[in-house]
Motif scaffolding. Structure first.
Motif, PDB file in Angstrom:
ATOM      1  N   ALA A  11      73.934  66.165 -25.690  1.00 41.29           N
ATOM      2  CA  ALA A  11      74.850  65.241 -25.024  1.00 41.29           C
ATOM      3  C   ALA A  11      74.969  63.914 -25.768  1.00 41.29           C
ATOM      4  N   SER A  12      76.117  63.262 -25.592  1.00 40.99           N
ATOM      5  CA  SER A  12      76.325  61.933 -26.163  1.00 40.99           C
ATOM      6  C   SER A  12      75.345  60.930 -25.566  1.00 40.99           C
ATOM      7  N   LYS A  13      74.971  59.936 -26.358  1.00 39.73           N
ATOM      8  CA  LYS A  13      74.024  58.907 -25.937  1.00 39.73           C
ATOM      9  C   LYS A  13      74.743  57.561 -25.871  1.00 39.73           C
ATOM     10  N   PRO A  14      74.332  56.691 -24.974  1.00 42.69           N
ATOM     11  CA  PRO A  14      74.878  55.332 -24.985  1.00 42.69           C
ATOM     12  C   PRO A  14      74.668  54.679 -26.351  1.00 42.69           C
ATOM     13  N   GLY A  15      75.732  54.138 -26.885  1.00 43.46           N
ATOM     14  CA  GLY A  15      75.691  53.541 -28.216  1.00 43.46           C
ATOM     15  C   GLY A  15      76.315  54.419 -29.284  1.00 43.46           C
ATOM     16  N   ASP A  16      76.537  55.699 -28.981  1.00 43.39           N
ATOM     17  CA  ASP A  16      77.199  56.574 -29.947  1.00 43.39           C
ATOM     18  C   ASP A  16      78.628  56.092 -30.201  1.00 43.39           C
ATOM     19  N   VAL A  17      79.110  56.322 -31.407  1.00 46.44           N
ATOM     20  CA  VAL A  17      80.495  56.012 -31.758  1.00 46.44           C
ATOM     21  C   VAL A  17      81.199  57.303 -32.139  1.00 46.44           C
ATOM     22  N   VAL A  18      82.361  57.536 -31.517  1.00 50.96           N
ATOM     23  CA  VAL A  18      83.130  58.752 -31.780  1.00 50.96           C
ATOM     24  C   VAL A  18      84.533  58.372 -32.223  1.00 50.96           C
ATOM     25  N   THR A  19      85.194  59.321 -32.906  1.00 49.57           N
ATOM     26  CA  THR A  19      86.563  59.102 -33.367  1.00 49.57           C
ATOM     27  C   THR A  19      87.509  59.967 -32.564  1.00 49.57           C
ATOM     28  N   SER A  20      88.499  59.332 -31.938  1.00 48.06           N
ATOM     29  CA  SER A  20      89.470  60.051 -31.107  1.00 48.06           C
ATOM     30  C   SER A  20      90.511  60.731 -31.981  1.00 48.06           C
TER      31      SER A  20
END
Length: 488
Positions: free
Chosen positions: A323-332
């Motif tokens: 799962a994603s974690k707080p602070g992760d950066v993703v590209t839409s």
């Protein structure tokens, strides 16, 4: 269920239950007087005893020994000209009282309603009757559905018959679509998965020649660059699905209205785990998607000459090692980067990629529907849907549709001053804007992915379901959306 408008002579109309208005002075309508004569004054005698309560929308069921009606439901219609809200109360109260009988005929069209004609009254009566018959039985071992199979609306004048029948059909479709949405919303998360929603969309296309369905799976999402959508889905063992249902009833060149529904089939909050209290209600986090299904089903039944696309962004939001974690950066999909500060603000992450994908349909208008923020519940409660739009004309059209359908929305601000709350030190934006104006900043986030077309956002977190003893999906805003689409 069969809905009809008819010019009925009450002295000859056989029905399991005739629904009659009674004003504050115990006076019956014209049809009521006629039936009372057939019953040798029985109804009038009961009214003189004071058995019908004085409060507007109070009801009293009678079983007269004479006349063609097996039962008579008296409904207190109050004093003088009714408001539209008061008439809706009459419609709902009478529908709830007769849903246990095989058929009913309503004469409530003989009361006067401010700024409304007989056709509007008929629409509201059909809508209320259709909604009242719904009962969730899928997971119950011995439940039986409500038996009401036929509902007729009395038309005072024959010249009104065609117009009234059209509005009866609309009310029936609004109820049918709402009940589709309610059923999907009420299903538990272990049944109603993204895969299940995709299968329902494919079944709809099999039933209706004007609807085609396609599904974007996880592999295709990756190739399209839907990093925001996938950041939510990757924590679950259930595969995501971006479902597109296209209804082609208009001309080939007509630009469609695209409806985009948030379909989080269960929302634990992910790593930003929600409290356990009432977490079961997070099965309702796909009610935006459910409303899209409801609209598409109703449109298929009515067959209007318009083009509509129903997009459903379906995923589970679960905590796991993936799962994603707080602070992760993703590209839409748009190329914009997002810092995920709270994994429980997941709806906007699936929706932003769906909004980007919506552009491929060259839309005239895009409307997203989502149980997006608890902040909207704090602001508006469960009475009104929060409405945001990048064009005031669209907002006004949706508000007007909601007022007519009795499925109200309230225009919320989408000012540039709120956008700075989404500033991030590590990405183009962050996915939350803090406690203040939480519903507004969520809409601001979505607006950044809808800049190339006319767009509205409906935050239905307060209006999509009820808690407590009457826990269950409401089917909103299906009536509003259908009213808007058909008005076009």
């Amino acid at each position: 269920m069969q809905f009809t408008a008819k010019v009925s002579d009450i002295s000859k109309q056989r029905t399991a239950c005739a629904i009659l208005p009674v004003d504050s002075k115990n006076r019956l309508s014209a049809s009521g007087d006629a039936l009372d004569s057939e019953c040798s004054g029985f109804i009038g005698k009961v009214l003189k005893r004071g058995d019908l309560a004085s409060k507007t929308a109070s009801t009293l069921l009678l079983t007269p020994a004479e006349g063609k009606a097996d039962r008579v439901l008296l409904v207190r219609s109050g004093d003088g000209v009714l408001s539209q809200a008061e008439f809706r109360k009459l419609a709902r109260a009478s529908a709830a009282a007769v849903k246990g009988y095989k058929d009913a005929c309503s004469y409530l069209t003989e009361v006067e309603v401010a700024d409304a004609d007989t056709a509007w009254q008929a629409q509201q009566l059909a809508l209320a009757a259709g909604l009242a018959t719904y009962k969730f039985t899928r997971c119950l071992s011995d439940a039986k559905p409500n038996p009401l199979a036929k509902f007729a609306v009395h038309v005072p004048e024959r010249k009104q018959l065609k117009a009234v029948q059209e509005q009866v059909d609309l009310g029936a479709a609004q109820a049918s679509g709402s009940n589709v949405a309610r059923e999907l919303g009420n299903l538990p998360g272990n049944i109603c998965t993204p895969t299940y929603l995709a299968s329902q969309a494919k079944e709809l296309a099999k039933k209706h020649a004007k609807i085609t369905t396609s599904v974007v799976d996880a592999k295709k999402m990756q190739s399209l660059g839907m990093g925001a959508f996938m950041s939510v889905a990757k924590g679950s063992d259930e595969p995501p699905a971006l479902i597109a249902m296209q209804y082609k009833g208009g001309k080939a060149g007509d630009k469609p209205v695209v409806l985009v529904g948030k379909g989080i089939t269960f929302d634990t909050g992910g790593i930003s785990l929600k409290p356990g209290m009432a977490m079961d209600e997070m099965k309702f986090d796909m009610c935006g998607a459910a409303s899209v299904f409801g609209v598409m089903n109703a449109i298929a039944e009515l067959g209007p000459a318009i083009n509509v696309v129903g997009l459903v962004a379906a995923a589970e939001n679960m905590p796991s090692g993936r799962a994603s974690k707080p602070g992760d950066v993703v590209t839409s999909m748009s190329g914009k980067t997002i810092e995920i500060l709270n994994t429980d603000a997941e709806g906007r992450l699936v929706l932003c990629d769906a909004l980007t994908y919506a552009a491929k349909f060259k839309p005239d208008v895009v409307i997203d529907i989502a149980t997006l923020t608890g902040a909207c519940v704090i602001a508006l409660g469960n009475h009104a849907t929060g409405l945001y739009a990048n064009r005031d004309e669209l907002a006004q059209a949706l508000i007007a549709a909601g007022e007519r359908a009795g499925d109200r929305a309230w225009h919320m601000p989408l000012w540039d001053e709120y956008q700075s709350a989404l500033d991030s030190n590590f990405a183009d934006m962050q996915n939350i804007g803090g406690r203040e104006a939480g519903s507004v900043t969520a809409a601001c986030f979505l607006s950044r992915f809808a800049e190339d077309y006319t767009w509205a956002h409906l935050d239905i977190a307060g209006s999509a379901w009820n808690s407590g003893a009457n826990k269950g999906a409401t089917g909103r805003p299906v009536p509003l959306l259908l009213e808007y689409l058909l008005n076009r």
